[in-house]
Design an enzyme around this catalytic site. Structure first.
Site, PDB file in Angstrom:
ATOM      1  N   LYS A  10      11.567 -15.141  -5.194  1.00 28.49           N
ATOM      2  CA  LYS A  10      11.981 -14.143  -4.188  1.00 28.49           C
ATOM      3  C   LYS A  10      13.325 -14.531  -3.598  1.00 28.49           C
ATOM      4  O   LYS A  10      13.698 -15.708  -3.578  1.00 28.49           O
ATOM      5  CB  LYS A  10      10.941 -13.988  -3.069  1.00 28.49           C
ATOM      6  N   ASP A 140       4.955 -17.879   2.723  1.00 30.89           N
ATOM      7  CA  ASP A 140       5.588 -17.037   1.690  1.00 30.89           C
ATOM      8  C   ASP A 140       4.582 -16.589   0.615  1.00 30.89           C
ATOM      9  O   ASP A 140       4.914 -15.744  -0.228  1.00 30.89           O
ATOM     10  CB  ASP A 140       6.711 -17.801   0.965  1.00 30.89           C
TER      11      ASP A 140
HETATM   12  P1  ATP Z   1      10.503 -21.882   0.469  1.00 33.51           P
HETATM   13  O1  ATP Z   1      11.665 -20.964   0.542  1.00 33.51           O
HETATM   14  O2  ATP Z   1       9.157 -21.197   0.412  1.00 33.51           O
HETATM   15  O3  ATP Z   1      10.520 -23.021   1.439  1.00 33.51           O
HETATM   16  P2  ATP Z   1      11.669 -23.290  -1.704  1.00 33.51           P
HETATM   17  O4  ATP Z   1      12.004 -22.418  -2.853  1.00 33.51           O
HETATM   18  O5  ATP Z   1      12.818 -23.725  -0.851  1.00 33.51           O
HETATM   19  O6  ATP Z   1      10.531 -22.556  -0.913  1.00 33.51           O
HETATM   20  P3  ATP Z   1       9.883 -24.760  -3.409  1.00 33.51           P
HETATM   21  O7  ATP Z   1      10.575 -24.675  -4.719  1.00 33.51           O
HETATM   22  O8  ATP Z   1       8.697 -23.917  -3.200  1.00 33.51           O
HETATM   23  O9  ATP Z   1      10.930 -24.562  -2.204  1.00 33.51           O
HETATM   24  O10 ATP Z   1       9.522 -26.310  -3.197  1.00 33.51           O
HETATM   25  C1  ATP Z   1       9.492 -26.960  -1.939  1.00 33.51           C
HETATM   26  C2  ATP Z   1       8.764 -28.293  -2.114  1.00 33.51           C
HETATM   27  O11 ATP Z   1       7.390 -28.037  -2.411  1.00 33.51           O
HETATM   28  C3  ATP Z   1       9.276 -29.119  -3.264  1.00 33.51           C
HETATM   29  O12 ATP Z   1      10.214 -30.052  -2.837  1.00 33.51           O
HETATM   30  C4  ATP Z   1       8.039 -29.772  -3.879  1.00 33.51           C
HETATM   31  O13 ATP Z   1       7.917 -31.124  -3.487  1.00 33.51           O
HETATM   32  C5  ATP Z   1       6.850 -29.021  -3.284  1.00 33.51           C
HETATM   33  N1  ATP Z   1       6.028 -28.293  -4.290  1.00 33.51           N
HETATM   34  C6  ATP Z   1       4.703 -28.212  -4.277  1.00 33.51           C
HETATM   35  N2  ATP Z   1       4.255 -27.441  -5.279  1.00 33.51           N
HETATM   36  C7  ATP Z   1       5.319 -27.004  -5.958  1.00 33.51           C
HETATM   37  C8  ATP Z   1       5.474 -26.149  -7.096  1.00 33.51           C
HETATM   38  N3  ATP Z   1       4.430 -25.608  -7.728  1.00 33.51           N
HETATM   39  N4  ATP Z   1       6.728 -25.891  -7.506  1.00 33.51           N
HETATM   40  C9  ATP Z   1       7.795 -26.418  -6.834  1.00 33.51           C
HETATM   41  N5  ATP Z   1       7.691 -27.249  -5.779  1.00 33.51           N
HETATM   42  C10 ATP Z   1       6.464 -27.538  -5.322  1.00 33.51           C
END
Ligand code: ATP
Length: 304
Positions: A10, A140
């Site tokens: 997203k 989210d």
């Molecule tokens: P958001 O905007 O929801 O905070 P994001 O895209 O910035 O998400 P994610 O890629 O969801 O961040 O990852 C955040 C942290 O979650 C990572 O640093 C990782 O340690 C942990 N994590 C747990 N499960 C997962 C997964 N399935 N994929 C990616 N990261 C994960």
């Protein structure tokens, strides 16, 4: 038997963040858009009593935990507890969504895991039940279960419908390294004690633009209150924002808590030209052309 489900990333077209409440959480008003960059979650049957296993493959697998802290694992464990089933399944994540990039990859995997295991275990959960589990897993995750486009309130988990007529075309600039979401919110709180910050203020513009399929208006209306905080933590992103203006994007914004920058194009062809120009700047580890809205997690393959 195995089931595969695609989970879209997203971006937030609009993100207004209130000051933190007594519980430390910030109330949000956000417009989510699911885009055509997908992880694939595959779940397979294992012998009764074998428990959960998790394997992570794909170009973005490096920083992803493979234990019970992974959101996909947590989703599986929660579904098992709520349905009274033993949590027996092998889960594989094909990670195409960059990690900690503001693209909600972990939340997308959690939502897709709920859908995939509901199929594999035959739990036939009602939509509302899956939505409740999603909200428990993270703010989210309800949108990731929904997909397409939606307005989020509360912590982003209270969704309502948004009229969206057309497709929008984007270039995602994937910057090196991640930005942990809590660090970005803490930086926003810190900066707000020092000076008034420019913020997102044109929710009506975003909603009108989506309803009229007016990319020019959408480009002018994009906004993200977290941008000053992300830019303070990652000054290199200022150049990335300027590069969008110079390359002819209709608008650009930091996606969620960053560091991904989303550039709006006029149409699919313009997105390719824009991507070529932005690649030539050498600012990103990768540049992806995507479109939205993308549907939420759907069964993409099932087999024996
Ligand atoms: P958001 O905007 O929801 O905070 P994001 O895209 O910035 O998400 P994610 O890629 O969801 O961040 O990852 C955040 C942290 O979650 C990572 O640093 C990782 O340690 C942990 N994590 C747990 N499960 C997962 C997964 N399935 N994929 C990616 N990261 C994960």
């Amino acid at each position: 038997m195995s089931i595969a489900v695609r989970a879209p990333a997203k971006i937030n077209l609009f993100l207004a963040v209130d000051p933190p409440g007594g519980d430390g959480y910030h109330s949000l008003t956000t417009v989510f858009l699911a885009v055509s960059l997908f992880d694939t979650v595959t779940v397979s049957r294992v012998r009764a009593g074998d428990g959960l296993t998790l394997a992570v493959t794909g170009p973005e697998s490096a920083a992803v935990p493979v234990d019970s802290t992974n959101l996909a694992w947590r989703a599986a464990a929660l579904l098992a507890v709520r349905t009274g089933l033993d949590a027996d399944a092998a889960i594989t994540l094909d990670k195409q969504i960059p990690v900690a990039a503001g693209l909600a990859g972990g939340s997308a995997d959690a939502a897709a895991t709920l859908v995939a295991l509901d199929g594999l275990w035959g739990t036939a959960m009602a939509r509302e039940q899956l939505e409740e589990l999603a909200a428990e897993l993270g703010s989210d995750v309800p949108f990731c279960l929904h997909g397409n486009v939606a307005l989020g309130a509360g912590r982003g988990d209270r969704l309502s419908a948004v009229l969206s007529r057309g497709r929008t075309d984007w270039v995602l600039g994937i910057a090196l390294g991640g930005l942990p979401t809590p660090t970005v919110y803490a930086e926003l709180d810190r900066l707000r004690t020092q000076r008034p910050l420019p913020g997102a203020n044109d929710l009506t513009g975003v909603l009108t633009a989506l309803g009229r399929d007016d990319p020019e208006l959408l480009g002018r209306s994009l906004g993200n209150d977290l941008a000053p905080a992300a830019l303070s933590l990652r000054p290199d992103l200022r150049r990335a924002m300027r590069a969008g203006e110079e390359a002819g994007a209709l608008g650009q914004l930091i996606s969620g808590s960053g560091p991904t920058v989303a550039y709006l194009a006029r149409d699919a062809e313009h997105a390719i030209t824009l991507a070529a120009r932005l690649s030539a700047e050498g600012l990103f580890v990768s540049v992806r052309v995507v479109s939205g809205p993308a549907p939420g997690p759907r069964l993409s393959r099932s087999g024996r």
